[in-house]
Write a protein that holds these residues in place. Sequence first.
Motif, short mmCIF file in Angstrom:
data_model
loop_
_atom_site.label_atom_id
_atom_site.label_comp_id
_atom_site.label_asym_id
_atom_site.label_seq_id
_atom_site.Cartn_x
_atom_site.Cartn_y
_atom_site.Cartn_z
N ALA A 37 0.84 -1.20 0.00
CA ALA A 37 0.00 0.00 0.00
C ALA A 37 0.88 1.26 0.00
O ALA A 37 1.90 1.32 0.69
CB ALA A 37 -0.92 0.00 1.21
N TYR A 38 0.47 2.22 -0.81
CA TYR A 38 1.24 3.46 -0.97
C TYR A 38 0.30 4.66 -0.93
O TYR A 38 -0.91 4.53 -1.07
CB TYR A 38 2.00 3.43 -2.31
CG TYR A 38 1.08 3.41 -3.51
CD1 TYR A 38 0.77 4.57 -4.21
CD2 TYR A 38 0.49 2.22 -3.95
CE1 TYR A 38 -0.09 4.56 -5.29
CE2 TYR A 38 -0.36 2.19 -5.03
CZ TYR A 38 -0.65 3.36 -5.70
OH TYR A 38 -1.52 3.34 -6.77
N ALA A 39 0.87 5.84 -0.74
CA ALA A 39 0.12 7.08 -0.76
C ALA A 39 0.07 7.58 -2.20
O ALA A 39 1.09 8.01 -2.75
CB ALA A 39 0.77 8.11 0.15
N ASP A 40 -1.09 7.51 -2.83
CA ASP A 40 -1.25 7.88 -4.24
C ASP A 40 -1.16 9.40 -4.39
O ASP A 40 -2.02 10.14 -3.91
CB ASP A 40 -2.60 7.37 -4.75
CG ASP A 40 -2.79 7.57 -6.24
OD1 ASP A 40 -2.13 8.44 -6.84
OD2 ASP A 40 -3.63 6.84 -6.82
N LYS A 41 -0.10 9.85 -5.05
CA LYS A 41 0.13 11.29 -5.22
C LYS A 41 -0.97 11.97 -6.02
O LYS A 41 -1.35 13.10 -5.72
CB LYS A 41 1.48 11.53 -5.89
CG LYS A 41 2.66 11.15 -5.03
CD LYS A 41 3.96 11.35 -5.76
CE LYS A 41 5.11 10.79 -4.95
NZ LYS A 41 6.36 10.82 -5.68
N LEU A 42 -1.50 11.29 -7.05
CA LEU A 42 -2.56 11.89 -7.87
C LEU A 42 -3.87 12.02 -7.09
O LEU A 42 -4.71 12.82 -7.44
CB LEU A 42 -2.80 11.09 -9.15
CG LEU A 42 -1.70 11.15 -10.20
CD1 LEU A 42 -2.09 10.31 -11.41
CD2 LEU A 42 -1.42 12.59 -10.63
N ALA A 43 -4.02 11.20 -6.06
CA ALA A 43 -5.24 11.23 -5.25
C ALA A 43 -5.00 11.93 -3.91
O ALA A 43 -5.66 11.62 -2.91
CB ALA A 43 -5.74 9.81 -5.03
N GLY A 44 -4.05 12.82 -3.87
CA GLY A 44 -3.81 13.60 -2.65
C GLY A 44 -3.28 12.78 -1.49
O GLY A 44 -3.54 13.09 -0.34
N GLY A 45 -2.53 11.70 -1.79
CA GLY A 45 -1.94 10.88 -0.74
C GLY A 45 -2.85 9.78 -0.22
O GLY A 45 -2.54 9.15 0.79
N TYR A 149 -7.91 15.40 -15.18
CA TYR A 149 -7.25 16.44 -14.40
C TYR A 149 -7.24 16.07 -12.92
O TYR A 149 -8.12 15.36 -12.45
CB TYR A 149 -8.00 17.78 -14.56
CG TYR A 149 -8.02 18.27 -15.99
CD1 TYR A 149 -7.04 19.15 -16.44
CD2 TYR A 149 -8.99 17.84 -16.88
CE1 TYR A 149 -7.05 19.62 -17.76
CE2 TYR A 149 -9.01 18.29 -18.19
CZ TYR A 149 -8.04 19.18 -18.63
OH TYR A 149 -8.04 19.61 -19.91
N VAL A 150 -6.24 16.56 -12.22
CA VAL A 150 -6.20 16.46 -10.77
C VAL A 150 -5.95 17.86 -10.23
O VAL A 150 -5.41 18.72 -10.92
CB VAL A 150 -5.10 15.49 -10.25
CG1 VAL A 150 -5.39 14.07 -10.70
CG2 VAL A 150 -3.72 15.94 -10.66
N THR A 151 -6.37 18.07 -9.01
CA THR A 151 -6.10 19.34 -8.35
C THR A 151 -4.96 19.13 -7.38
O THR A 151 -5.04 18.27 -6.49
CB THR A 151 -7.35 19.87 -7.63
OG1 THR A 151 -8.39 20.02 -8.58
CG2 THR A 151 -7.06 21.21 -6.97
N GLN A 152 -3.89 19.87 -7.59
CA GLN A 152 -2.73 19.80 -6.70
C GLN A 152 -2.31 21.21 -6.34
O GLN A 152 -2.18 22.06 -7.23
CB GLN A 152 -1.57 19.07 -7.39
CG GLN A 152 -1.82 17.60 -7.61
CD GLN A 152 -0.66 16.91 -8.31
OE1 GLN A 152 0.08 17.51 -9.06
NE2 GLN A 152 -0.52 15.63 -8.04
#
Length: 181
Positions: A37-45, A149-152
């Motif tokens: 399991a990892y913190a998905d960067k595109l999904a805000g961690g 798109y993602v919001t970062q």
Amino acid sequence: MSKKTVVAALILSGAIALGRADLMKFLERWEGRENIAYADKLAGGLPTVCAGLTKHTVNQPIIVGDYWSDEKCAEVERQVVSKTQLSLADCIRVPVTQPVFDALTSHAHNVGVANTCASRAVGLINQGRIAQGCDALAHGANGQPVWSYVTQNGSKKFVRGLYNRRLAERSMCLSGINQGG
């Protein structure tokens, strides 16, 4: 039979299958397969494991660093996809073919069933405008990419990989049009 139950009837009759191997491979192609399991960067961690499993899709905690075996991933993924498909069937009010349903399933697996059901794509499909609905998986009415798109850090960023997935879903969906959907 009410229009709301059309896809559910297709599932019950076996005309539409849940969790097909081809769909599972398609999802893994776009989600990847991460056993840790990892913190998905595109999904805000958001903690994510296997082929895109998150707290929004499973009823067990996903903790960054935890290991999930291939067998556990495959079992839980099939359960999640089948549940997604059954929920998705409730919002599709016209008969569709397996490729159309699988494309919508991939979309829902990525952005959530509620978002897919509320999408322009499903609205068009429910009007019987299947080809336009398939195109709407990847493009807005203005022809611009959607769902890509993602919001970062407060700004909206285009993600080519998401757009490529939307194009693959569109292609899958369109491939089902001449199959009677």
